[in-house]
Design a protein around this motif. Structure first.
Motif, PDB file in Angstrom:
ATOM      1  N   THR A   1     -46.654  -1.691 -15.550  1.00 25.44           N
ATOM      2  CA  THR A   1     -47.146  -3.049 -15.771  1.00 25.44           C
ATOM      3  C   THR A   1     -48.573  -3.011 -16.312  1.00 25.44           C
ATOM      4  OG1 THR A   1     -45.717  -3.933 -14.038  1.00 25.44           O
ATOM      5  CG2 THR A   1     -47.626  -5.267 -14.655  1.00 25.44           C
ATOM      6  N   TRP A   2     -49.411  -2.158 -15.718  1.00 26.76           N
ATOM      7  CA  TRP A   2     -50.790  -2.007 -16.195  1.00 26.76           C
ATOM      8  C   TRP A   2     -50.803  -1.471 -17.622  1.00 26.76           C
ATOM      9  CZ3 TRP A   2     -54.901  -4.139 -14.192  1.00 26.76           C
ATOM     10  CH2 TRP A   2     -54.949  -4.433 -12.823  1.00 26.76           C
ATOM     11  N   VAL A   3     -49.962  -0.485 -17.914  1.00 27.00           N
ATOM     12  CA  VAL A   3     -49.880   0.093 -19.261  1.00 27.00           C
ATOM     13  C   VAL A   3     -49.513  -1.002 -20.262  1.00 27.00           C
ATOM     14  CG1 VAL A   3     -48.496   1.608 -20.736  1.00 27.00           C
ATOM     15  CG2 VAL A   3     -49.415   2.474 -18.584  1.00 27.00           C
ATOM     16  N   ASP A   4     -48.492  -1.779 -19.941  1.00 24.98           N
ATOM     17  CA  ASP A   4     -48.073  -2.875 -20.825  1.00 24.98           C
ATOM     18  C   ASP A   4     -49.218  -3.858 -21.058  1.00 24.98           C
ATOM     19  OD1 ASP A   4     -45.534  -1.819 -21.070  1.00 24.98           O
ATOM     20  OD2 ASP A   4     -44.629  -3.181 -19.604  1.00 24.98           O
ATOM     21  N   ALA A   5     -49.970  -4.145 -20.008  1.00 23.21           N
ATOM     22  CA  ALA A   5     -51.088  -5.084 -20.135  1.00 23.21           C
ATOM     23  C   ALA A   5     -52.162  -4.541 -21.076  1.00 23.21           C
ATOM     24  CB  ALA A   5     -51.681  -5.375 -18.756  1.00 23.21           C
ATOM     25  N   VAL A   6     -52.506  -3.273 -20.936  1.00 20.26           N
ATOM     26  CA  VAL A   6     -53.524  -2.663 -21.806  1.00 20.26           C
ATOM     27  C   VAL A   6     -53.074  -2.726 -23.264  1.00 20.26           C
ATOM     28  CG1 VAL A   6     -54.692  -0.502 -22.404  1.00 20.26           C
ATOM     29  CG2 VAL A   6     -54.470  -1.165 -19.999  1.00 20.26           C
ATOM     30  N   LEU A   7     -51.842  -2.302 -23.524  1.00 22.06           N
ATOM     31  CA  LEU A   7     -51.336  -2.311 -24.901  1.00 22.06           C
ATOM     32  C   LEU A   7     -51.226  -3.732 -25.450  1.00 22.06           C
ATOM     33  CD1 LEU A   7     -48.648   0.503 -24.592  1.00 22.06           C
ATOM     34  CD2 LEU A   7     -50.874   0.640 -25.759  1.00 22.06           C
ATOM     35  N   THR A   8     -50.851  -4.683 -24.620  1.00 17.33           N
ATOM     36  CA  THR A   8     -50.743  -6.076 -25.047  1.00 17.33           C
ATOM     37  C   THR A   8     -52.102  -6.648 -25.437  1.00 17.33           C
ATOM     38  OG1 THR A   8     -48.774  -6.458 -23.711  1.00 17.33           O
ATOM     39  CG2 THR A   8     -50.054  -8.415 -24.321  1.00 17.33           C
ATOM     40  N   VAL A   9     -53.131  -6.324 -24.672  1.00 19.86           N
ATOM     41  CA  VAL A   9     -54.474  -6.822 -25.008  1.00 19.86           C
ATOM     42  C   VAL A   9     -54.914  -6.281 -26.365  1.00 19.86           C
ATOM     43  CG1 VAL A   9     -56.920  -6.690 -24.373  1.00 19.86           C
ATOM     44  CG2 VAL A   9     -55.213  -7.290 -22.649  1.00 19.86           C
ATOM     45  N   PHE A  10     -54.716  -4.995 -26.592  1.00 23.70           N
ATOM     46  CA  PHE A  10     -55.075  -4.444 -27.905  1.00 23.70           C
ATOM     47  C   PHE A  10     -54.298  -5.156 -29.012  1.00 23.70           C
ATOM     48  CE2 PHE A  10     -56.314  -0.354 -25.639  1.00 23.70           C
ATOM     49  CZ  PHE A  10     -57.676  -0.544 -25.820  1.00 23.70           C
ATOM     50  N   HIS A  11     -53.006  -5.331 -28.806  1.00 26.10           N
ATOM     51  CA  HIS A  11     -52.163  -5.979 -29.810  1.00 26.10           C
ATOM     52  C   HIS A  11     -52.628  -7.423 -30.057  1.00 26.10           C
ATOM     53  CE1 HIS A  11     -48.633  -7.004 -32.157  1.00 26.10           C
ATOM     54  NE2 HIS A  11     -48.449  -8.052 -31.367  1.00 26.10           N
ATOM     55  N   ALA A  12     -52.868  -8.168 -28.999  1.00 23.58           N
ATOM     56  CA  ALA A  12     -53.270  -9.566 -29.125  1.00 23.58           C
ATOM     57  C   ALA A  12     -54.618  -9.704 -29.835  1.00 23.58           C
ATOM     58  CB  ALA A  12     -53.333 -10.219 -27.748  1.00 23.58           C
TER      59      ALA A  12
ATOM     60  N   ARG B   1     -51.425   8.521 -24.852  1.00 20.04           N
ATOM     61  CA  ARG B   1     -52.400   8.729 -23.774  1.00 20.04           C
ATOM     62  C   ARG B   1     -52.341   7.578 -22.769  1.00 20.04           C
ATOM     63  NH1 ARG B   1     -58.954   8.933 -24.260  1.00 20.04           N
ATOM     64  NH2 ARG B   1     -59.327   9.200 -22.031  1.00 20.04           N
ATOM     65  N   ILE B   2     -52.266   6.363 -23.273  1.00 19.40           N
ATOM     66  CA  ILE B   2     -52.182   5.197 -22.387  1.00 19.40           C
ATOM     67  C   ILE B   2     -50.872   5.222 -21.606  1.00 19.40           C
ATOM     68  CG2 ILE B   2     -52.039   2.676 -22.325  1.00 19.40           C
ATOM     69  CD1 ILE B   2     -53.929   2.727 -24.853  1.00 19.40           C
ATOM     70  N   LEU B   3     -49.777   5.518 -22.278  1.00 15.70           N
ATOM     71  CA  LEU B   3     -48.466   5.580 -21.610  1.00 15.70           C
ATOM     72  C   LEU B   3     -48.414   6.668 -20.543  1.00 15.70           C
ATOM     73  CD1 LEU B   3     -46.135   5.081 -24.700  1.00 15.70           C
ATOM     74  CD2 LEU B   3     -46.416   3.494 -22.781  1.00 15.70           C
ATOM     75  N   ALA B   4     -49.173   7.741 -20.732  1.00 16.37           N
ATOM     76  CA  ALA B   4     -49.155   8.854 -19.782  1.00 16.37           C
ATOM     77  C   ALA B   4     -50.007   8.586 -18.540  1.00 16.37           C
ATOM     78  CB  ALA B   4     -49.644  10.135 -20.465  1.00 16.37           C
ATOM     79  N   GLN B   5     -50.894   7.628 -18.633  1.00 15.37           N
ATOM     80  CA  GLN B   5     -51.791   7.347 -17.503  1.00 15.37           C
ATOM     81  C   GLN B   5     -51.016   6.665 -16.379  1.00 15.37           C
ATOM     82  OE1 GLN B   5     -54.304   7.657 -15.120  1.00 15.37           O
ATOM     83  NE2 GLN B   5     -55.465   8.001 -16.997  1.00 15.37           N
ATOM     84  N   LYS B   6     -51.127   7.184 -15.180  1.00 14.83           N
ATOM     85  CA  LYS B   6     -50.399   6.633 -14.024  1.00 14.83           C
ATOM     86  C   LYS B   6     -51.326   6.068 -12.948  1.00 14.83           C
ATOM     87  CE  LYS B   6     -46.511   7.821 -15.814  1.00 14.83           C
ATOM     88  NZ  LYS B   6     -45.993   6.870 -16.756  1.00 14.83           N
ATOM     89  N   ASP B   7     -52.623   6.259 -13.114  1.00 15.54           N
ATOM     90  CA  ASP B   7     -53.595   5.806 -12.108  1.00 15.54           C
ATOM     91  C   ASP B   7     -53.911   4.325 -12.325  1.00 15.54           C
ATOM     92  OD1 ASP B   7     -55.613   5.525 -10.239  1.00 15.54           O
ATOM     93  OD2 ASP B   7     -57.122   6.529 -11.482  1.00 15.54           O
ATOM     94  N   PRO B   8     -53.501   3.455 -11.405  1.00 19.23           N
ATOM     95  CA  PRO B   8     -53.742   2.023 -11.574  1.00 19.23           C
ATOM     96  C   PRO B   8     -55.235   1.673 -11.697  1.00 19.23           C
ATOM     97  CG  PRO B   8     -52.169   2.380  -9.803  1.00 19.23           C
ATOM     98  CD  PRO B   8     -52.707   3.726 -10.198  1.00 19.23           C
TER      99      PRO B   8
ATOM    100  N   ASN C   1     -56.727  -0.232 -14.840  1.00 20.59           N
ATOM    101  CA  ASN C   1     -57.463  -1.476 -14.628  1.00 20.59           C
ATOM    102  C   ASN C   1     -58.795  -1.434 -15.375  1.00 20.59           C
ATOM    103  OD1 ASN C   1     -58.289  -3.969 -13.644  1.00 20.59           O
ATOM    104  ND2 ASN C   1     -58.932  -3.152 -11.682  1.00 20.59           N
ATOM    105  N   ARG C   2     -59.493  -0.297 -15.298  1.00 17.96           N
ATOM    106  CA  ARG C   2     -60.754  -0.157 -16.037  1.00 17.96           C
ATOM    107  C   ARG C   2     -60.507  -0.280 -17.536  1.00 17.96           C
ATOM    108  NH1 ARG C   2     -61.646   3.552 -11.865  1.00 17.96           N
ATOM    109  NH2 ARG C   2     -60.883   5.331 -13.072  1.00 17.96           N
ATOM    110  N   TRP C   3     -59.449   0.377 -18.027  1.00 14.25           N
ATOM    111  CA  TRP C   3     -59.122   0.299 -19.451  1.00 14.25           C
ATOM    112  C   TRP C   3     -58.786  -1.132 -19.859  1.00 14.25           C
ATOM    113  CZ3 TRP C   3     -55.453   5.083 -20.350  1.00 14.25           C
ATOM    114  CH2 TRP C   3     -56.212   6.260 -20.301  1.00 14.25           C
ATOM    115  N   LEU C   4     -58.062  -1.841 -19.013  1.00 11.36           N
ATOM    116  CA  LEU C   4     -57.685  -3.217 -19.329  1.00 11.36           C
ATOM    117  C   LEU C   4     -58.923  -4.089 -19.470  1.00 11.36           C
ATOM    118  CD1 LEU C   4     -55.514  -5.379 -19.730  1.00 11.36           C
ATOM    119  CD2 LEU C   4     -55.451  -5.651 -17.240  1.00 11.36           C
ATOM    120  N   LYS C   5     -59.845  -3.971 -18.548  1.00 15.68           N
ATOM    121  CA  LYS C   5     -61.078  -4.755 -18.610  1.00 15.68           C
ATOM    122  C   LYS C   5     -61.869  -4.427 -19.869  1.00 15.68           C
ATOM    123  CE  LYS C   5     -61.488  -5.288 -13.626  1.00 15.68           C
ATOM    124  NZ  LYS C   5     -62.190  -4.844 -12.424  1.00 15.68           N
ATOM    125  N   LYS C   6     -61.938  -3.145 -20.189  1.00 17.74           N
ATOM    126  CA  LYS C   6     -62.673  -2.741 -21.392  1.00 17.74           C
ATOM    127  C   LYS C   6     -61.933  -3.157 -22.657  1.00 17.74           C
ATOM    128  CE  LYS C   6     -65.745   0.785 -20.141  1.00 17.74           C
ATOM    129  NZ  LYS C   6     -66.572   1.441 -21.068  1.00 17.74           N
TER     130      LYS C   6
END
Length: 102
Positions: A48-59, A71-78, A82-87
């Protein structure tokens, strides 16, 4: 065999107040199923976090390279996701959001 660490469920509630009615094999099976369920939930949360990060970039119209996407898809640490999503919400590039020290 030690009991697995379960953040949301503990051994006693999973087996009920009278766990003596279960054999060791039954207890081990139940605990393995609970552990598997918890791991599946953790994986779903990370996805869910991965999808959110990719969606923000896309939007925001920020292109994500195949390498960055992997790299984003491989990340499993929430927490990291979360830090990536905010950034990602304020970054001008993918690198600016995910190439920071953890």
């Amino acid at each position: 065999m030690s009991s697995p660490s379960l953040p949301l469920l503990s051994f006693q509630p999973a087996l009920g107040p009278d766990s003596s009615k279960f054999s060791k094999d039954e207890k081990d099976f139940i605990m393995a199923m609970i552990k598997s369920w918890e791991e599946g939930r953790a994986e779903a949360r990370a996805e869910t976090w991965v999808d959110a990060v990719l969606t923000v970039f896309h939007a925001r119209g920020i292109a994500v390279s195949e390498a960055d996407q992997q790299r984003i898809l491989a990340q499993k640490d929430p927490a990291q996701l979360n830090r990536w999503l905010k950034k990602a919400a304020i970054a001008s590039s993918v690198a600016e959001a995910i190439d920071e020290p953890s």
